[in-house]
Design a protein around this motif. Sequence first.
Motif, PDB file in Angstrom:
ATOM      1  N   GLN A  32     -10.874   3.714  -0.228  1.00  0.00           N
ATOM      2  CA  GLN A  32      -9.505   3.227  -0.081  1.00  0.00           C
ATOM      3  C   GLN A  32      -9.156   3.223   1.398  1.00  0.00           C
ATOM      4  O   GLN A  32      -9.316   4.231   2.083  1.00  0.00           O
ATOM      5  CB  GLN A  32      -8.531   4.104  -0.859  1.00  0.00           C
ATOM      6  CG  GLN A  32      -8.743   3.977  -2.352  1.00  0.00           C
ATOM      7  CD  GLN A  32      -7.628   4.673  -3.138  1.00  0.00           C
ATOM      8  OE1 GLN A  32      -6.647   5.124  -2.581  1.00  0.00           O
ATOM      9  NE2 GLN A  32      -7.812   4.717  -4.434  1.00  0.00           N
ATOM     10  N   ILE A  33      -8.700   2.074   1.865  1.00  0.00           N
ATOM     11  CA  ILE A  33      -8.351   1.907   3.278  1.00  0.00           C
ATOM     12  C   ILE A  33      -6.851   1.687   3.359  1.00  0.00           C
ATOM     13  O   ILE A  33      -6.317   0.764   2.746  1.00  0.00           O
ATOM     14  CB  ILE A  33      -9.103   0.705   3.891  1.00  0.00           C
ATOM     15  CG1 ILE A  33     -10.611   0.927   3.780  1.00  0.00           C
ATOM     16  CG2 ILE A  33      -8.676   0.480   5.333  1.00  0.00           C
ATOM     17  CD1 ILE A  33     -11.442  -0.285   4.117  1.00  0.00           C
ATOM     18  N   ALA A  34      -6.185   2.525   4.110  1.00  0.00           N
ATOM     19  CA  ALA A  34      -4.735   2.400   4.281  1.00  0.00           C
ATOM     20  C   ALA A  34      -4.424   1.331   5.322  1.00  0.00           C
ATOM     21  O   ALA A  34      -5.017   1.304   6.393  1.00  0.00           O
ATOM     22  CB  ALA A  34      -4.139   3.730   4.690  1.00  0.00           C
ATOM     23  N   ALA A  35      -3.511   0.472   4.977  1.00  0.00           N
ATOM     24  CA  ALA A  35      -3.036  -0.560   5.897  1.00  0.00           C
ATOM     25  C   ALA A  35      -1.508  -0.581   5.812  1.00  0.00           C
ATOM     26  O   ALA A  35      -0.892  -1.608   5.559  1.00  0.00           O
ATOM     27  CB  ALA A  35      -3.642  -1.905   5.543  1.00  0.00           C
ATOM     28  N   ASN A  36      -0.915   0.575   6.013  1.00  0.00           N
ATOM     29  CA  ASN A  36       0.521   0.759   5.803  1.00  0.00           C
ATOM     30  C   ASN A  36       1.403  -0.046   6.747  1.00  0.00           C
ATOM     31  O   ASN A  36       2.563  -0.276   6.447  1.00  0.00           O
ATOM     32  CB  ASN A  36       0.878   2.246   5.923  1.00  0.00           C
ATOM     33  CG  ASN A  36       0.149   3.073   4.891  1.00  0.00           C
ATOM     34  OD1 ASN A  36      -0.155   2.613   3.805  1.00  0.00           O
ATOM     35  ND2 ASN A  36      -0.150   4.314   5.250  1.00  0.00           N
ATOM     36  N   ASP A  37       0.858  -0.478   7.869  1.00  0.00           N
ATOM     37  CA  ASP A  37       1.659  -1.237   8.837  1.00  0.00           C
ATOM     38  C   ASP A  37       1.787  -2.715   8.472  1.00  0.00           C
ATOM     39  O   ASP A  37       2.426  -3.477   9.199  1.00  0.00           O
ATOM     40  CB  ASP A  37       1.041  -1.127  10.235  1.00  0.00           C
ATOM     41  CG  ASP A  37       1.094   0.287  10.773  1.00  0.00           C
ATOM     42  OD1 ASP A  37       1.944   1.074  10.304  1.00  0.00           O
ATOM     43  OD2 ASP A  37       0.282   0.609  11.658  1.00  0.00           O
ATOM     44  N   PHE A  38       1.189  -3.114   7.357  1.00  0.00           N
ATOM     45  CA  PHE A  38       1.154  -4.529   6.995  1.00  0.00           C
ATOM     46  C   PHE A  38       1.660  -4.733   5.573  1.00  0.00           C
ATOM     47  O   PHE A  38       1.372  -3.928   4.690  1.00  0.00           O
ATOM     48  CB  PHE A  38      -0.278  -5.072   7.130  1.00  0.00           C
ATOM     49  CG  PHE A  38      -0.824  -4.856   8.505  1.00  0.00           C
ATOM     50  CD1 PHE A  38      -0.484  -5.705   9.540  1.00  0.00           C
ATOM     51  CD2 PHE A  38      -1.642  -3.775   8.783  1.00  0.00           C
ATOM     52  CE1 PHE A  38      -0.956  -5.491  10.822  1.00  0.00           C
ATOM     53  CE2 PHE A  38      -2.125  -3.549  10.062  1.00  0.00           C
ATOM     54  CZ  PHE A  38      -1.772  -4.409  11.081  1.00  0.00           C
ATOM     55  N   ASP A  39       2.386  -5.831   5.378  1.00  0.00           N
ATOM     56  CA  ASP A  39       2.884  -6.105   4.035  1.00  0.00           C
ATOM     57  C   ASP A  39       1.778  -6.695   3.166  1.00  0.00           C
ATOM     58  O   ASP A  39       0.730  -7.125   3.657  1.00  0.00           O
ATOM     59  CB  ASP A  39       4.130  -6.993   4.073  1.00  0.00           C
ATOM     60  CG  ASP A  39       3.876  -8.394   4.611  1.00  0.00           C
ATOM     61  OD1 ASP A  39       2.759  -8.922   4.454  1.00  0.00           O
ATOM     62  OD2 ASP A  39       4.803  -8.980   5.179  1.00  0.00           O
ATOM     63  N   ALA A  40       2.025  -6.706   1.883  1.00  0.00           N
ATOM     64  CA  ALA A  40       1.014  -7.139   0.912  1.00  0.00           C
ATOM     65  C   ALA A  40       0.571  -8.584   1.145  1.00  0.00           C
ATOM     66  O   ALA A  40      -0.613  -8.902   1.029  1.00  0.00           O
ATOM     67  CB  ALA A  40       1.548  -6.961  -0.508  1.00  0.00           C
ATOM     68  N   GLU A  41       1.510  -9.455   1.482  1.00  0.00           N
ATOM     69  CA  GLU A  41       1.164 -10.862   1.697  1.00  0.00           C
ATOM     70  C   GLU A  41       0.218 -11.047   2.880  1.00  0.00           C
ATOM     71  O   GLU A  41      -0.694 -11.868   2.835  1.00  0.00           O
ATOM     72  CB  GLU A  41       2.430 -11.708   1.891  1.00  0.00           C
ATOM     73  CG  GLU A  41       3.112 -12.069   0.600  1.00  0.00           C
ATOM     74  CD  GLU A  41       2.198 -12.832  -0.363  1.00  0.00           C
ATOM     75  OE1 GLU A  41       1.564 -13.830   0.039  1.00  0.00           O
ATOM     76  OE2 GLU A  41       2.113 -12.407  -1.526  1.00  0.00           O
ATOM     77  N   THR A  42       0.437 -10.275   3.923  1.00  0.00           N
ATOM     78  CA  THR A  42      -0.432 -10.354   5.108  1.00  0.00           C
ATOM     79  C   THR A  42      -1.847  -9.921   4.757  1.00  0.00           C
ATOM     80  O   THR A  42      -2.822 -10.601   5.095  1.00  0.00           O
ATOM     81  CB  THR A  42       0.131  -9.471   6.243  1.00  0.00           C
ATOM     82  OG1 THR A  42       1.433  -9.948   6.594  1.00  0.00           O
ATOM     83  CG2 THR A  42      -0.778  -9.491   7.461  1.00  0.00           C
ATOM     84  N   ILE A  43      -1.965  -8.801   4.065  1.00  0.00           N
ATOM     85  CA  ILE A  43      -3.289  -8.291   3.676  1.00  0.00           C
ATOM     86  C   ILE A  43      -3.982  -9.278   2.748  1.00  0.00           C
ATOM     87  O   ILE A  43      -5.158  -9.606   2.943  1.00  0.00           O
ATOM     88  CB  ILE A  43      -3.157  -6.906   3.012  1.00  0.00           C
ATOM     89  CG1 ILE A  43      -2.575  -5.901   4.016  1.00  0.00           C
ATOM     90  CG2 ILE A  43      -4.499  -6.434   2.464  1.00  0.00           C
ATOM     91  CD1 ILE A  43      -2.110  -4.605   3.392  1.00  0.00           C
ATOM     92  N   LYS A  44      -3.257  -9.757   1.778  1.00  0.00           N
ATOM     93  CA  LYS A  44      -3.825 -10.718   0.825  1.00  0.00           C
ATOM     94  C   LYS A  44      -4.297 -11.994   1.534  1.00  0.00           C
ATOM     95  O   LYS A  44      -5.390 -12.492   1.270  1.00  0.00           O
ATOM     96  CB  LYS A  44      -2.768 -11.057  -0.230  1.00  0.00           C
ATOM     97  CG  LYS A  44      -3.248 -11.944  -1.332  1.00  0.00           C
ATOM     98  CD  LYS A  44      -2.144 -12.147  -2.360  1.00  0.00           C
ATOM     99  CE  LYS A  44      -2.565 -13.131  -3.411  1.00  0.00           C
ATOM    100  NZ  LYS A  44      -1.477 -13.406  -4.359  1.00  0.00           N
TER     101      LYS A  44
END
Length: 144
Positions: A32-44
């Motif tokens: 599991q990689i945390a990407a808390n600084d980014f919203d779901a749409e950006t990651i997707k």
Amino acid sequence: MMREFPSHRNILAEFSDIFTKIFEETLETPVQIAANDFDAETIKSALNFLYDKSNAIIGKEMEVFKFAINFGIQHLIDACVSFFEQSVNPTNVCEFIQIAYSHNFEHLKQKCLRILAEKKEEMELTKIAKLPQNIFVDFYFFKL
């Protein structure tokens, strides 16, 4: 709320040394990689781009660029910079030139300097005046 985006480690590792290092240092499966600084749409959007959906980042280039920088995804960085180069204009040049200087994107720098020089009458002088000194000096001495 935490969202999960399942993806294949070999795809992520192919595009990022940062992901490779995370996979090598983590014993748990799945990782599991945390990407808390980014919203779901950006990651997707970023992940979809890596899965060969090149239009997935359209309209989200700036946020996806920040994600790509954070995780060292050069392929995605290049795609975003290409967009910046194609879409730079008098309204966004001050933002793009700062990106170009902070990451040493020479082609984008030159394109932005040219637009600043050619279109300065169309721009707000307050925006130009707020540019960092090194950029302002380069702009001042830029020759068309």
